[in-house]
Design a protein around this motif. Structure first.
Motif, mmCIF file in Angstrom:
data_model
loop_
_atom_site.group_PDB
_atom_site.id
_atom_site.type_symbol
_atom_site.label_atom_id
_atom_site.label_comp_id
_atom_site.label_asym_id
_atom_site.label_seq_id
_atom_site.Cartn_x
_atom_site.Cartn_y
_atom_site.Cartn_z
ATOM 1 N N ALA A 176 0.836 -1.212 0.000
ATOM 2 C CA ALA A 176 0.000 0.000 0.000
ATOM 3 C C ALA A 176 0.867 1.256 0.000
ATOM 4 O O ALA A 176 0.591 2.219 -0.725
ATOM 5 N N ARG A 229 1.245 4.170 -3.066
ATOM 6 C CA ARG A 229 1.111 5.616 -2.853
ATOM 7 C C ARG A 229 2.365 6.363 -3.299
ATOM 8 O O ARG A 229 2.281 7.350 -4.042
ATOM 9 N N GLN A 263 -3.090 7.388 -4.633
ATOM 10 C CA GLN A 263 -3.299 7.916 -3.289
ATOM 11 C C GLN A 263 -4.224 7.055 -2.434
ATOM 12 O O GLN A 263 -4.106 7.033 -1.207
ATOM 13 N N VAL A 264 -5.151 6.350 -3.056
ATOM 14 C CA VAL A 264 -6.038 5.447 -2.313
ATOM 15 C C VAL A 264 -5.902 4.055 -2.943
ATOM 16 O O VAL A 264 -6.719 3.643 -3.771
ATOM 17 N N ARG A 300 -5.947 0.119 -3.812
ATOM 18 C CA ARG A 300 -6.888 -0.981 -3.614
ATOM 19 C C ARG A 300 -6.132 -2.306 -3.735
ATOM 20 O O ARG A 300 -5.482 -2.551 -4.753
ATOM 21 N N ARG A 350 -7.558 -3.591 7.014
ATOM 22 C CA ARG A 350 -8.688 -2.660 6.963
ATOM 23 C C ARG A 350 -8.686 -1.723 8.163
ATOM 24 O O ARG A 350 -9.043 -0.543 8.047
ATOM 25 N N GLY A 407 -6.943 1.319 7.586
ATOM 26 C CA GLY A 407 -7.533 2.223 6.607
ATOM 27 C C GLY A 407 -7.224 1.868 5.170
ATOM 28 O O GLY A 407 -7.457 2.668 4.259
ATOM 29 N N ILE A 408 -6.721 0.650 4.936
ATOM 30 C CA ILE A 408 -6.380 0.220 3.581
ATOM 31 C C ILE A 408 -7.594 -0.459 2.953
ATOM 32 O O ILE A 408 -8.280 -1.249 3.599
ATOM 33 N N ASP A 409 -7.859 -0.155 1.702
ATOM 34 C CA ASP A 409 -8.962 -0.752 0.948
ATOM 35 C C ASP A 409 -8.525 -2.146 0.499
ATOM 36 O O ASP A 409 -7.691 -2.290 -0.403
#
Length: 348
Positions: A200, A204, A210-211, A213, A245, A248-250
């Motif tokens: 992750a 980034r 930035q987000v 998945r 999760r 805060g990780i998708d």
């Protein structure tokens, strides 16, 4: 230094290591330079024995001018007209297809020097040509492979993760060079979580997503079928996904590996975490065999490599395909620039 001079300062060139001198490393390095214009290859210099490179040019009957350089700063100006070669301290003699353990020290010197030049700000990234591990083992090499050696050079806090990338697909094997029978014992929730966090962060900082998945594969058929075909998904993989999760990780999964890699599925994630080597590499190499790039993430320096071996059987024949090396050079340049942008955002 003024603001304008800082903005206009040219980035350092890429450092390309020699790799196994009896393999196709010299061949594809020459081919990459020859395609520098139409393939938009960023400037690089080759850390090698100049006599070896000139010998391979003669064997391949190529018209490639070689310029020895004493410092990487000279590479960018020379690159448009000649292949810049930064000479190793050790000389190398090699016949294509016939590895010599006596060259092992020079192979390692090339990697160590590239790493040192990155740390000194004289190289923007490291691109490594394939090595012949069996030859290095015979010369006393104590690391399982390239990635582990780079992790060692990076220091005790480094956590190297192998990512394989092609346009539209990135895969990460959580366990790597292990027998399939050893994978279940090696697979832990902590390892999956640490790998997922590293991936992750790389998405980034290295790829500008930035987000990010993530999609996480199961280990067993049908992702364990709710525990009826194996308990790893229930006891190891699902708890790891929950922890990611919480960060805060998708993250999606655990997913059946056989439905993760068709075109529509690939569009739903930025990287796939796979539980073992072939689960990751087979789909990637099936989708695009010739342009795969091995990216080592989790290190303080940028490192990419072509996703193939030394191909001793075709070394010196002119049959080596340089597309994977060209993709590795271009991706190294892109990651270097992305990290620079990420640092600027963090400092602002």
């Amino acid at each position: 230094m003024t603001r304008s001079s800082t903005t206009n300062r040219r980035a350092p060139p890429l450092a390309l290591t020699m790799g196994e001198p009896a393999g196709i490393g010299p061949d594809i390095s020459l081919a990459a330079w020859m395609r520098r214009g139409r393939a938009r290859v960023p400037p690089f210099f080759l850390l090698a024995c100049p006599d070896l490179i000139r010998q391979r040019i003669r064997q391949l009957k190529l018209d490639v001018p070689v310029r020895e350089i004493s410092r990487p700063d000279d590479a960018a100006d020379i690159f448009p007209n000649a292949l810049p070669v930064l000479a190793l301290a050790r000389s190398v003699r090699a016949n294509p297809g016939s590895p010599d353990p006596g060259n092992g020290a020079a192979v390692l010197e090339s990697i160590e020097t590239a790493t040192a030049l990155f740390r000194q700000g004289k190289a923007s990234a490291i691109v490594t040509n394939p090595i012949q591990k069996s030859v290095l083992y015979a010369a006393g090499f104590e690391h399982p492979g390239h990635t582990e050696f780079l992790e060692f050079l990076a220091g005790p806090d480094a956590f190297a993760v192998m990512m394989l990338a092609i346009p539209g697909l990135r895969v990460v094997p959580v366990t790597v060079h292990q027998a399939l029978s050893a994978v279940p014992a090696a697979l832990t929730a902590d390892l999956i979580v640490r790998t997922g966090r590293t991936v992750a962060a790389s998405l980034r900082n290295d790829f500008g997503i930035q987000v990010p998945r993530l999609a996480v594969a199961g280990l067993n058929p049908h992702a364990g079928e709710a525990g009826t075909m194996g308990r790893e998904e229930v006891e190891i993989i699902a708890p790891a996904i929950a922890a990611l999760r919480d960060d805060g990780i998708d993250v999606a999964g655990p997913k059946p590996a056989d439905t993760m890699f068709h075109k529509e599925a690939r569009a739903a994630y930025d990287a796939a975490l796979c539980m073992y080597h072939d689960q990751a590499l087979i789909p990637l190499k099936t989708v695009n065999f010739h342009e795969g790039v091995n990216v080592t993430i989790g290190l303080p320096f940028v490192r990419t490599s072509p996703d193939h071996g030394t191909a001793l059987d075709i070394a010196g024949s002119g049959k080596a395909d340089p597309r994977s090396l060209i993709a590795a050079l271009k991706l190294a340049g892109n990651i270097s620039r992305a990290r620079g942008r990420a640092k600027k955002r963090a400092a602002s």
